[in-house]
Motif scaffolding. Structure first.
Motif, PDB file in Angstrom:
ATOM      1  N   VAL A  97      49.781  40.405  32.308  1.00 19.15           N
ATOM      2  CA  VAL A  97      48.532  40.638  31.582  1.00 19.15           C
ATOM      3  C   VAL A  97      47.848  39.288  31.404  1.00 19.15           C
ATOM      4  CG1 VAL A  97      47.453  41.476  29.455  1.00 19.15           C
ATOM      5  CG2 VAL A  97      49.504  42.610  30.353  1.00 19.15           C
ATOM      6  N   GLY A  98      46.592  39.181  31.873  1.00 24.29           N
ATOM      7  CA  GLY A  98      45.899  37.896  31.736  1.00 24.29           C
ATOM      8  C   GLY A  98      44.605  37.892  32.517  1.00 24.29           C
ATOM      9  N   ASN A  99      44.174  36.717  32.903  1.00 24.89           N
ATOM     10  CA  ASN A  99      42.920  36.547  33.639  1.00 24.89           C
ATOM     11  C   ASN A  99      43.158  36.724  35.135  1.00 24.89           C
ATOM     12  OD1 ASN A  99      41.422  35.938  31.299  1.00 24.89           O
ATOM     13  ND2 ASN A  99      42.053  33.777  31.400  1.00 24.89           N
ATOM     14  N   ALA A 100      42.128  37.180  35.825  1.00 25.86           N
ATOM     15  CA  ALA A 100      42.206  37.365  37.271  1.00 25.86           C
ATOM     16  C   ALA A 100      42.221  36.015  37.973  1.00 25.86           C
ATOM     17  CB  ALA A 100      41.030  38.203  37.741  1.00 25.86           C
ATOM     18  N   SER A 101      42.724  36.024  39.198  1.00 22.60           N
ATOM     19  CA  SER A 101      42.756  34.805  39.999  1.00 22.60           C
ATOM     20  C   SER A 101      41.339  34.409  40.399  1.00 22.60           C
ATOM     21  CB  SER A 101      43.612  35.021  41.244  1.00 22.60           C
ATOM     22  OG  SER A 101      43.034  36.030  42.066  1.00 22.60           O
ATOM     23  N   LYS A 102      41.198  33.184  40.917  1.00 19.85           N
ATOM     24  CA  LYS A 102      39.878  32.690  41.317  1.00 19.85           C
ATOM     25  C   LYS A 102      39.231  33.578  42.383  1.00 19.85           C
ATOM     26  CE  LYS A 102      40.836  27.804  40.316  1.00 19.85           C
ATOM     27  NZ  LYS A 102      40.896  26.424  40.878  1.00 19.85           N
ATOM     28  N   GLU A 103      40.079  34.221  43.175  1.00 17.10           N
ATOM     29  CA  GLU A 103      39.540  35.096  44.242  1.00 17.10           C
ATOM     30  C   GLU A 103      38.704  36.237  43.674  1.00 17.10           C
ATOM     31  OE1 GLU A 103      41.215  37.759  48.026  1.00 17.10           O
ATOM     32  OE2 GLU A 103      42.617  36.719  46.672  1.00 17.10           O
ATOM     33  N   TYR A 104      39.051  36.707  42.445  1.00 19.27           N
ATOM     34  CA  TYR A 104      38.349  37.851  41.858  1.00 19.27           C
ATOM     35  C   TYR A 104      37.645  37.525  40.542  1.00 19.27           C
ATOM     36  CZ  TYR A 104      41.263  40.351  45.204  1.00 19.27           C
ATOM     37  OH  TYR A 104      41.868  40.772  46.355  1.00 19.27           O
ATOM     38  N   ASP A 105      37.922  36.384  39.945  1.00 16.06           N
ATOM     39  CA  ASP A 105      37.338  36.047  38.648  1.00 16.06           C
ATOM     40  C   ASP A 105      35.809  36.003  38.725  1.00 16.06           C
ATOM     41  OD1 ASP A 105      37.319  35.334  35.972  1.00 16.06           O
ATOM     42  OD2 ASP A 105      37.383  33.185  36.411  1.00 16.06           O
ATOM     43  N   LYS A 106      35.201  36.828  37.862  1.00 12.11           N
ATOM     44  CA  LYS A 106      33.728  36.938  37.767  1.00 12.11           C
ATOM     45  C   LYS A 106      33.085  37.395  39.083  1.00 12.11           C
ATOM     46  CE  LYS A 106      33.519  33.245  34.324  1.00 12.11           C
ATOM     47  NZ  LYS A 106      34.982  32.974  34.355  1.00 12.11           N
ATOM     48  N   LYS A 107      33.865  38.065  39.917  1.00 12.43           N
ATOM     49  CA  LYS A 107      33.347  38.558  41.197  1.00 12.43           C
ATOM     50  C   LYS A 107      33.446  40.078  41.340  1.00 12.43           C
ATOM     51  CE  LYS A 107      34.577  34.243  43.547  1.00 12.43           C
ATOM     52  NZ  LYS A 107      35.396  33.618  44.618  1.00 12.43           N
ATOM     53  N   VAL A 108      33.958  40.749  40.330  1.00 10.27           N
ATOM     54  CA  VAL A 108      34.063  42.215  40.379  1.00 10.27           C
ATOM     55  C   VAL A 108      32.906  42.779  39.562  1.00 10.27           C
ATOM     56  CG1 VAL A 108      35.502  44.215  39.872  1.00 10.27           C
ATOM     57  CG2 VAL A 108      36.566  42.057  40.572  1.00 10.27           C
ATOM     58  N   LYS A 109      31.897  43.290  40.249  1.00 14.42           N
ATOM     59  CA  LYS A 109      30.675  43.724  39.569  1.00 14.42           C
ATOM     60  C   LYS A 109      30.761  45.146  39.024  1.00 14.42           C
ATOM     61  CE  LYS A 109      28.888  39.807  40.592  1.00 14.42           C
ATOM     62  NZ  LYS A 109      28.743  38.787  39.515  1.00 14.42           N
ATOM     63  N   GLY A 110      31.669  45.945  39.543  1.00 13.64           N
ATOM     64  CA  GLY A 110      31.792  47.328  39.077  1.00 13.64           C
ATOM     65  C   GLY A 110      32.668  47.423  37.847  1.00 13.64           C
ATOM     66  N   THR A 111      33.158  48.639  37.594  1.00 16.32           N
ATOM     67  CA  THR A 111      34.021  48.842  36.434  1.00 16.32           C
ATOM     68  C   THR A 111      35.388  48.221  36.622  1.00 16.32           C
ATOM     69  OG1 THR A 111      34.761  50.963  37.328  1.00 16.32           O
ATOM     70  CG2 THR A 111      32.892  51.008  35.812  1.00 16.32           C
ATOM     71  N   GLY A 112      35.858  48.175  37.862  1.00 13.91           N
ATOM     72  CA  GLY A 112      37.167  47.594  38.097  1.00 13.91           C
ATOM     73  C   GLY A 112      37.580  47.705  39.546  1.00 13.91           C
ATOM     74  N   LEU A 113      38.674  47.035  39.857  1.00 14.83           N
ATOM     75  CA  LEU A 113      39.226  47.047  41.202  1.00 14.83           C
ATOM     76  C   LEU A 113      40.713  47.345  41.104  1.00 14.83           C
ATOM     77  CD1 LEU A 113      39.159  46.408  44.263  1.00 14.83           C
ATOM     78  CD2 LEU A 113      39.544  43.991  43.657  1.00 14.83           C
ATOM     79  N   LEU A 114      41.159  48.340  41.841  1.00 18.51           N
ATOM     80  CA  LEU A 114      42.577  48.686  41.908  1.00 18.51           C
ATOM     81  C   LEU A 114      43.107  48.136  43.211  1.00 18.51           C
ATOM     82  CD1 LEU A 114      42.428  52.392  40.678  1.00 18.51           C
ATOM     83  CD2 LEU A 114      42.509  50.271  39.343  1.00 18.51           C
ATOM     84  N   LEU A 115      44.084  47.232  43.100  1.00 17.65           N
ATOM     85  CA  LEU A 115      44.561  46.505  44.270  1.00 17.65           C
ATOM     86  C   LEU A 115      46.069  46.657  44.382  1.00 17.65           C
ATOM     87  CD1 LEU A 115      43.638  44.471  46.499  1.00 17.65           C
ATOM     88  CD2 LEU A 115      44.240  42.642  44.892  1.00 17.65           C
ATOM     89  N   GLY A 116      46.568  46.928  45.612  1.00 17.67           N
ATOM     90  CA  GLY A 116      47.997  47.087  45.810  1.00 17.67           C
ATOM     91  C   GLY A 116      48.390  46.910  47.257  1.00 17.67           C
ATOM     92  N   PRO A 117      49.680  46.963  47.547  1.00 19.90           N
ATOM     93  CA  PRO A 117      50.141  46.852  48.935  1.00 19.90           C
ATOM     94  C   PRO A 117      49.726  48.072  49.746  1.00 19.90           C
ATOM     95  CG  PRO A 117      51.955  47.462  47.510  1.00 19.90           C
ATOM     96  CD  PRO A 117      50.801  47.167  46.608  1.00 19.90           C
ATOM     97  N   ALA A 118      49.902  47.986  51.065  1.00 22.39           N
ATOM     98  CA  ALA A 118      49.495  49.091  51.936  1.00 22.39           C
ATOM     99  C   ALA A 118      50.223  50.385  51.598  1.00 22.39           C
ATOM    100  CB  ALA A 118      49.736  48.712  53.397  1.00 22.39           C
ATOM    101  N   SER A 119      51.469  50.261  51.159  1.00 23.96           N
ATOM    102  CA  SER A 119      52.261  51.459  50.839  1.00 23.96           C
ATOM    103  C   SER A 119      51.754  52.204  49.616  1.00 23.96           C
ATOM    104  CB  SER A 119      53.722  51.053  50.605  1.00 23.96           C
ATOM    105  OG  SER A 119      53.821  50.135  49.526  1.00 23.96           O
ATOM    106  N   SER A 120      50.883  51.575  48.824  1.00 24.15           N
ATOM    107  CA  SER A 120      50.394  52.200  47.591  1.00 24.15           C
ATOM    108  C   SER A 120      49.131  53.029  47.792  1.00 24.15           C
ATOM    109  CB  SER A 120      50.120  51.124  46.535  1.00 24.15           C
ATOM    110  OG  SER A 120      49.045  50.284  46.948  1.00 24.15           O
ATOM    111  N   LEU A 121      48.585  53.011  49.024  1.00 24.79           N
ATOM    112  CA  LEU A 121      47.294  53.666  49.264  1.00 24.79           C
ATOM    113  C   LEU A 121      47.305  55.147  48.889  1.00 24.79           C
ATOM    114  CD1 LEU A 121      44.422  53.555  50.346  1.00 24.79           C
ATOM    115  CD2 LEU A 121      45.338  53.992  52.635  1.00 24.79           C
ATOM    116  N   ASN A 122      48.368  55.854  49.276  1.00 25.49           N
ATOM    117  CA  ASN A 122      48.444  57.287  48.985  1.00 25.49           C
ATOM    118  C   ASN A 122      49.536  57.626  47.975  1.00 25.49           C
ATOM    119  OD1 ASN A 122      46.403  58.039  50.907  1.00 25.49           O
ATOM    120  ND2 ASN A 122      47.899  57.659  52.527  1.00 25.49           N
ATOM    121  N   THR A 123      49.981  56.609  47.234  1.00 18.68           N
ATOM    122  CA  THR A 123      51.050  56.849  46.249  1.00 18.68           C
ATOM    123  C   THR A 123      50.611  56.405  44.851  1.00 18.68           C
ATOM    124  OG1 THR A 123      52.054  54.728  46.888  1.00 18.68           O
ATOM    125  CG2 THR A 123      52.880  56.714  47.971  1.00 18.68           C
TER     126      THR A 123
END
Length: 215
Positions: free
Chosen positions: A126-152
């Motif tokens: 729990v904390g702040n997002a990395s520089k790759e995403y900090d202040k760069k997500v304009k929508g409500t949120g981003l759900l990010l995971g490995p390829a195996s999580s796409l349909n799980t």
């Protein structure tokens, strides 16, 4: 002997009065009747054989076709009624979520993580997002995971924030998924609505069979 009696025919063949003797034996009529019946039977068999040949060469046999199509429809109906082979999605308790804040508003990550924990999810970082995403997500949120999580796990987490974008990353480490809070985030989806979405995800409605005139 009478004058009307033919020569050599005496005794029982003598003509008396106005009656004449039968010149043909009775057995001849019986033979004619049998011959006639045999001829009719032969004609009937020949006609039946002709009809069978016509059916063979013209593709007749509507009864067999109807039976075949009926069995095919029954097979399709059984296939439609069979349960889906898709794997059942994991329970929230089997999913670890990292809650990361990519906005300038403080306290969002902890507040969101506490609510997800109440709803049965395991909480990771729990904390702040990395520089790759900090202040760069304009929508409500981003759900990010490995390829195996796409349909799980991603679809399960998406029931808690339905407007969030889903994305997989081949470089994502571990089986945990990230919930990156974006600028338009206000709160998670209402629990009642999220529970309904979870139930629908666990037991999807069967696809109705398309009606066909041939069945």
């Amino acid at each position: 002997m009478s004058m009307l009696t033919p020569p050599g025919m005496g005794g029982q063949y003598r003509i008396k009065g106005d009656k004449y003797p039968r010149m043909r034996r009775r057995r001849a009529r019986g033979r004619l009747v049998l011959l006639g019946a045999a001829s009719l039977a032969g004609l009937g068999l020949a006609g039946w054989g002709t009809l069978q040949l016509v059916d063979v060469f013209t593709g007749g046999g509507g009864t067999a076709s109807a039976a075949g199509s009926g069995s095919g429809c029954a097979t399709k109906a059984k296939a439609k009624a069979s349960p889906s082979a898709a794997p059942k999605p994991p329970e929230p308790g089997a999913i670890t979520v990292n809650v990361l804040n990519a906005t300038t508003r403080g306290g969002l990550a902890k507040k969101t993580a506490d609510e997800l924990k109440k709803r049965g999810f395991k909480i990771g970082d729990v904390g702040n997002a990395s520089k790759e995403y900090d202040k760069k997500v304009k929508g409500t949120g981003l759900l990010l995971g490995p390829a195996s999580s796409l349909n799980t796990s991603l679809p399960v987490l998406a029931t808690q924030l339905t407007a969030a974008e889903r994305r997989t990353d081949a470089a994502h480490k571990g089986n945990a998924v990230d919930l990156v809070i974006g600028d338009r985030f206000k709160e998670l989806t209402k629990k009642a609505d999220a529970d309904k979405a979870l139930a629908a995800l666990a037991e999807p409605e069967p696809t109705p069979a398309s009606s066909k005139k041939g069945c």
